[in-house]
Design a protein around this motif. Structure first.
Motif, PDB file in Angstrom:
ATOM      1  N   VAL A 187      18.900 -18.814  15.257  1.00  0.00           N
ATOM      2  CA  VAL A 187      18.228 -18.824  16.556  1.00  0.00           C
ATOM      3  C   VAL A 187      19.223 -18.520  17.670  1.00  0.00           C
ATOM      4  O   VAL A 187      18.950 -17.695  18.571  1.00  0.00           O
ATOM      5  CB  VAL A 187      17.537 -20.179  16.801  1.00  0.00           C
ATOM      6  CG1 VAL A 187      17.016 -20.264  18.239  1.00  0.00           C
ATOM      7  CG2 VAL A 187      16.399 -20.381  15.818  1.00  0.00           C
ATOM      8  N   LEU A 188      20.374 -19.151  17.631  1.00  0.00           N
ATOM      9  CA  LEU A 188      21.390 -18.909  18.652  1.00  0.00           C
ATOM     10  C   LEU A 188      21.876 -17.469  18.619  1.00  0.00           C
ATOM     11  O   LEU A 188      22.120 -16.856  19.665  1.00  0.00           O
ATOM     12  CB  LEU A 188      22.565 -19.872  18.451  1.00  0.00           C
ATOM     13  CG  LEU A 188      22.279 -21.348  18.744  1.00  0.00           C
ATOM     14  CD1 LEU A 188      23.456 -22.215  18.309  1.00  0.00           C
ATOM     15  CD2 LEU A 188      21.983 -21.561  20.225  1.00  0.00           C
ATOM     16  N   GLU A 195      19.655 -22.330  10.114  1.00  0.00           N
ATOM     17  CA  GLU A 195      18.460 -21.903  10.854  1.00  0.00           C
ATOM     18  C   GLU A 195      18.723 -21.951  12.358  1.00  0.00           C
ATOM     19  O   GLU A 195      18.308 -21.042  13.098  1.00  0.00           O
ATOM     20  CB  GLU A 195      17.271 -22.787  10.490  1.00  0.00           C
ATOM     21  CG  GLU A 195      16.788 -22.593   9.054  1.00  0.00           C
ATOM     22  CD  GLU A 195      15.595 -23.471   8.726  1.00  0.00           C
ATOM     23  OE1 GLU A 195      15.100 -24.181   9.650  1.00  0.00           O
ATOM     24  OE2 GLU A 195      15.160 -23.461   7.561  1.00  0.00           O
ATOM     25  N   TYR A 196      19.410 -22.970  12.810  1.00  0.00           N
ATOM     26  CA  TYR A 196      19.735 -23.063  14.236  1.00  0.00           C
ATOM     27  C   TYR A 196      20.753 -22.002  14.637  1.00  0.00           C
ATOM     28  O   TYR A 196      20.669 -21.428  15.736  1.00  0.00           O
ATOM     29  CB  TYR A 196      20.253 -24.456  14.577  1.00  0.00           C
ATOM     30  CG  TYR A 196      19.137 -25.470  14.718  1.00  0.00           C
ATOM     31  CD1 TYR A 196      18.419 -25.592  15.907  1.00  0.00           C
ATOM     32  CD2 TYR A 196      18.787 -26.299  13.662  1.00  0.00           C
ATOM     33  CE1 TYR A 196      17.391 -26.507  16.037  1.00  0.00           C
ATOM     34  CE2 TYR A 196      17.757 -27.223  13.777  1.00  0.00           C
ATOM     35  CZ  TYR A 196      17.063 -27.318  14.965  1.00  0.00           C
ATOM     36  OH  TYR A 196      16.039 -28.219  15.091  1.00  0.00           O
ATOM     37  N   ASP A 233      19.594 -26.350   7.186  1.00  0.00           N
ATOM     38  CA  ASP A 233      19.010 -26.615   8.502  1.00  0.00           C
ATOM     39  C   ASP A 233      19.915 -26.081   9.606  1.00  0.00           C
ATOM     40  O   ASP A 233      19.439 -25.468  10.577  1.00  0.00           O
ATOM     41  CB  ASP A 233      18.812 -28.124   8.661  1.00  0.00           C
ATOM     42  CG  ASP A 233      18.140 -28.487   9.974  1.00  0.00           C
ATOM     43  OD1 ASP A 233      16.986 -28.100  10.176  1.00  0.00           O
ATOM     44  OD2 ASP A 233      18.781 -29.174  10.801  1.00  0.00           O
ATOM     45  N   ALA A 247      24.958 -26.807  22.595  1.00  0.00           N
ATOM     46  CA  ALA A 247      23.854 -26.926  21.639  1.00  0.00           C
ATOM     47  C   ALA A 247      24.350 -27.442  20.292  1.00  0.00           C
ATOM     48  O   ALA A 247      23.762 -28.356  19.699  1.00  0.00           O
ATOM     49  CB  ALA A 247      23.162 -25.573  21.468  1.00  0.00           C
ATOM     50  N   LEU A 248      25.447 -26.861  19.798  1.00  0.00           N
ATOM     51  CA  LEU A 248      25.928 -27.235  18.474  1.00  0.00           C
ATOM     52  C   LEU A 248      26.592 -28.608  18.468  1.00  0.00           C
ATOM     53  O   LEU A 248      26.515 -29.331  17.472  1.00  0.00           O
ATOM     54  CB  LEU A 248      26.882 -26.162  17.952  1.00  0.00           C
ATOM     55  CG  LEU A 248      26.208 -24.809  17.684  1.00  0.00           C
ATOM     56  CD1 LEU A 248      27.224 -23.775  17.206  1.00  0.00           C
ATOM     57  CD2 LEU A 248      25.085 -24.948  16.668  1.00  0.00           C
ATOM     58  N   TYR A 251      23.754 -30.964  18.351  1.00  0.00           N
ATOM     59  CA  TYR A 251      23.218 -30.940  16.989  1.00  0.00           C
ATOM     60  C   TYR A 251      24.101 -31.807  16.083  1.00  0.00           C
ATOM     61  O   TYR A 251      23.600 -32.582  15.266  1.00  0.00           O
ATOM     62  CB  TYR A 251      23.177 -29.504  16.474  1.00  0.00           C
ATOM     63  CG  TYR A 251      22.698 -29.396  15.044  1.00  0.00           C
ATOM     64  CD1 TYR A 251      21.351 -29.198  14.758  1.00  0.00           C
ATOM     65  CD2 TYR A 251      23.593 -29.518  13.980  1.00  0.00           C
ATOM     66  CE1 TYR A 251      20.909 -29.125  13.450  1.00  0.00           C
ATOM     67  CE2 TYR A 251      23.155 -29.446  12.667  1.00  0.00           C
ATOM     68  CZ  TYR A 251      21.812 -29.243  12.415  1.00  0.00           C
ATOM     69  OH  TYR A 251      21.386 -29.172  11.102  1.00  0.00           O
TER      70      TYR A 251
END
Length: 208
Positions: free
Chosen positions: A200-201, A196-197, A193, A165-166, A169
């Protein structure tokens, strides 16, 4: 190797390094001109080739220089976050912004390395980029605290999902800023930003 160059006065050495970084970053390896490098650095072409036998040797010296700076100023600092993977990524993002601002020509050069298409340097460059990647993973992923992760899913799978995911990103962010001069990149907005992700993770993959 390159002892004569490394032994130069810092002002002269840095002028050559910054001129070369800027030229390769702006034009890529094949189109980069040693004439432009010596002009920007304020030295003779003979002086440049006294320290480096070819444009290729200069280019790979810069790759090694970049690796040393990134390892010292970036990778070695990530481990201070103990075993929390997401905190390591958060610290990495801020360190990257700080190093960008301190070494602008260096990171313009880094931004273009992954896009370099020259056949003359492809094999050796791939090896050097692989070395940088392996170093980064060793600092990011070494000695993780497994107790932070959810216990109902294998930790290795959670770790891999976070990394995928990262990394994606990061690729998206690089695409957004790749044509912007570093001075125009809003690092605070990017970091906010990114945070924020990370939140969530953390909610998805860490114990609450």
């Amino acid at each position: 190797m390159h002892e004569n160059f490394v032994g130069l006065k810092a002002e002269k050495r840095d002028a050559i390094i910054n001129a070369a970084l800027a030229e390769f970053a702006a034009k890529g390896y094949d189109l980069a001109s040693t004439n432009e490098i010596v002009r920007a650095a304020g030295i003779s072409k003979g002086a440049l080739f006294h320290y480096f036998s070819s444009k290729k040797e200069l280019f790979f010296f810069l790759c090694d220089y970049v690796y040393e700076v990134v390892n010292r100023e970036f990778y070695e600092q990530i481990g201070h976050c103990q075993g929390d993977l997401l905190n390591r990524y958060a610290r990495a993002a801020r360190l990257k912004g700080s190093v960008y601002l301190r070494y602008p020509p260096l990171f313009e050069f880094v931004k273009k390395l992954a896009q370099e298409k020259s056949a003359e340097i492809a094999g050796e460059l791939a090896q050097k980029l692989s070395r940088i990647t392996e170093t980064g993973y060793s600092h990011l992923l070494g000695n993780l605290d497994e107790s932070l992760f959810r216990q109902d899913v294998p930790m290795g799978k959670l770790r891999d999902l976070i990394i995928w995911a990262l990394e994606n990103y990061g690729y998206r962010t690089m695409e957004l800023v790749q044509d912007q001069p570093l001075a125009e990149i809003d690092m605070e907005a990017l970091n906010a930003d990114f945070d924020e992700y990370l939140d969530v993770l953390r909610k998805c993959f860490y114990q609450q």
